[in-house]
Motif scaffolding. Structure first.
Motif, PDB file in Angstrom:
ATOM      1  N   VAL A  22       0.942  -1.426  -0.699  1.00  0.00           N
ATOM      2  CA  VAL A  22      -0.273   0.181  -0.445  1.00  0.00           C
ATOM      3  C   VAL A  22       0.511   1.087   0.131  1.00  0.00           C
ATOM      4  O   VAL A  22       1.561   1.625   0.936  1.00  0.00           O
ATOM      5  N   PHE A  23       0.698   2.247  -0.917  1.00  0.00           N
ATOM      6  CA  PHE A  23       1.385   3.590  -0.661  1.00  0.00           C
ATOM      7  C   PHE A  23      -0.232   4.546   0.083  1.00  0.00           C
ATOM      8  O   PHE A  23      -0.950   4.235  -0.205  1.00  0.00           O
ATOM      9  N   LEU A  24       0.812   4.910   0.654  1.00  0.00           N
ATOM     10  CA  LEU A  24      -0.049   5.659   2.001  1.00  0.00           C
ATOM     11  C   LEU A  24       0.689   7.073   2.347  1.00  0.00           C
ATOM     12  O   LEU A  24       1.511   7.269   2.794  1.00  0.00           O
ATOM     13  N   GLY A  33      -2.907  10.012   7.839  1.00  0.00           N
ATOM     14  CA  GLY A  33      -1.976   9.013   7.664  1.00  0.00           C
ATOM     15  C   GLY A  33      -1.651   7.945   8.643  1.00  0.00           C
ATOM     16  O   GLY A  33      -1.022   6.960   8.866  1.00  0.00           O
ATOM     17  N   PHE A  34      -0.669   8.866   9.784  1.00  0.00           N
ATOM     18  CA  PHE A  34      -0.711   7.527  11.142  1.00  0.00           C
ATOM     19  C   PHE A  34      -1.509   7.275  11.691  1.00  0.00           C
ATOM     20  O   PHE A  34      -0.807   6.140  11.947  1.00  0.00           O
ATOM     21  N   ALA A  35      -2.962   7.528  11.477  1.00  0.00           N
ATOM     22  CA  ALA A  35      -3.622   7.237  12.155  1.00  0.00           C
ATOM     23  C   ALA A  35      -3.727   5.703  11.397  1.00  0.00           C
ATOM     24  O   ALA A  35      -4.133   4.789  11.993  1.00  0.00           O
ATOM     25  N   VAL A  36      -3.709   5.338  10.559  1.00  0.00           N
ATOM     26  CA  VAL A  36      -4.222   4.397   8.761  1.00  0.00           C
ATOM     27  C   VAL A  36      -3.246   3.208   9.194  1.00  0.00           C
ATOM     28  O   VAL A  36      -2.959   2.343   9.599  1.00  0.00           O
ATOM     29  N   LEU A  37      -1.588   4.606   9.353  1.00  0.00           N
ATOM     30  CA  LEU A  37      -0.966   3.096   9.620  1.00  0.00           C
ATOM     31  C   LEU A  37      -0.766   2.452  10.741  1.00  0.00           C
ATOM     32  O   LEU A  37      -0.596   1.062  10.989  1.00  0.00           O
ATOM     33  N   SER A  38      -1.106   3.451  11.581  1.00  0.00           N
ATOM     34  CA  SER A  38      -1.308   2.146  13.302  1.00  0.00           C
ATOM     35  C   SER A  38      -2.526   1.180  13.127  1.00  0.00           C
ATOM     36  O   SER A  38      -1.929   0.678  13.988  1.00  0.00           O
ATOM     37  N   LEU A  54       3.722   8.003   0.361  1.00  0.00           N
ATOM     38  CA  LEU A  54       3.878   9.010  -0.485  1.00  0.00           C
ATOM     39  C   LEU A  54       3.353  10.190   0.586  1.00  0.00           C
ATOM     40  O   LEU A  54       2.107  10.188  -0.065  1.00  0.00           O
ATOM     41  N   THR A  55       3.990  11.096   0.367  1.00  0.00           N
ATOM     42  CA  THR A  55       3.691  12.005   0.515  1.00  0.00           C
ATOM     43  C   THR A  55       4.272  13.734  -0.071  1.00  0.00           C
ATOM     44  O   THR A  55       5.541  13.086   0.048  1.00  0.00           O
ATOM     45  N   PHE A  74       9.340   5.779   2.683  1.00  0.00           N
ATOM     46  CA  PHE A  74       8.836   6.632   2.789  1.00  0.00           C
ATOM     47  C   PHE A  74       9.478   7.545   1.882  1.00  0.00           C
ATOM     48  O   PHE A  74      10.750   7.117   1.232  1.00  0.00           O
ATOM     49  N   LEU A  75       8.342   7.962   0.766  1.00  0.00           N
ATOM     50  CA  LEU A  75       8.902   8.728  -0.483  1.00  0.00           C
ATOM     51  C   LEU A  75       8.268  10.347  -0.078  1.00  0.00           C
ATOM     52  O   LEU A  75       7.378  10.477   0.162  1.00  0.00           O
ATOM     53  N   VAL A  76       8.873  11.018  -1.014  1.00  0.00           N
ATOM     54  CA  VAL A  76       8.421  12.522  -0.617  1.00  0.00           C
ATOM     55  C   VAL A  76       7.828  13.112  -2.209  1.00  0.00           C
ATOM     56  O   VAL A  76       8.704  12.613  -3.863  1.00  0.00           O
ATOM     57  N   LYS A  77       6.345  13.339  -2.301  1.00  0.00           N
ATOM     58  CA  LYS A  77       5.865  13.675  -3.991  1.00  0.00           C
ATOM     59  C   LYS A  77       7.082  14.685  -4.125  1.00  0.00           C
ATOM     60  O   LYS A  77       7.523  15.733  -3.662  1.00  0.00           O
TER      61      LYS A  77
END
Length: 109
Positions: A22-24, A33-38, A54-55, A74-77
Motif C-alpha cells: 500500500v502507498f499511504l 495517515g499516521f492513524a491509518v498506519l497505526s 508517499l507524501t 518513505f517517499l516525498v512527492k
C-alpha cells in the motif's frame, strides 16, 4: 481502511484479497495517515502488508514516526522512477521488483 478491514478474515473477508503493498499519504482529506498506519499495524491479518508512505512532507520527524509505526519506506512527492524502484526493492525484495509482470502473475496464481 474500509477496504482493508473487509480483507481481514476475522471480519469475514478472504485473506487472499489483501494487497501485498500500500502507498499511504500522510495528509489525506478525511483521514490522518499516521492513524491509518497505526491501524494497519494493529490488525493481525495485515501483518505482512508492506506500507510505503508517499507524501508531501519532508520532515525528518515524520520519517522517524512512520518508521516507528512500521512503514517499510518513505517517499516525498514526486519521486523519480529510480527512487521508487529503490524503495520498492527494499520493501519487496529485488526479485519481486526485477521480475517481469508475467512471472509475478504466475507466481501469485
Amino acid at each position: 481502511i474500509q477496504y482493508l478491514d473487509r480483507c481481514c478474515p476475522e471480519n469475514g473477508g478472504p485473506a487472499a484479497a489483501a494487497p501485498a503493498l500500500v502507498f499511504l499519504d500522510l495528509k489525506m482529506p478525511t483521514a490522518d495517515g499516521f492513524a491509518v498506519l497505526s491501524w494497519i499495524r494493529s490488525q493481525s491479518a495485515l501483518h505482512a502488508l508492506k506500507v510505503i508512505v508517499l507524501t508531501s512532507s519532508d520532515d525528518g520527524a515524520d520519517v522517524k514516526r512512520c518508521t516507528a509505526l512500521g512503514a517499510q519506506g518513505f517517499l516525498v512527492k514526486h519521486p523519480n522512477a529510480m527512487v521508487i524502484r529503490c524503495v520498492l526493492r527494499q520493501a519487496l525484495g529485488a526479485d519481486a521488483v526485477d521480475a517481469p509482470a508475467t512471472v509475478l502473475a504466475r507466481a501469485e496464481g
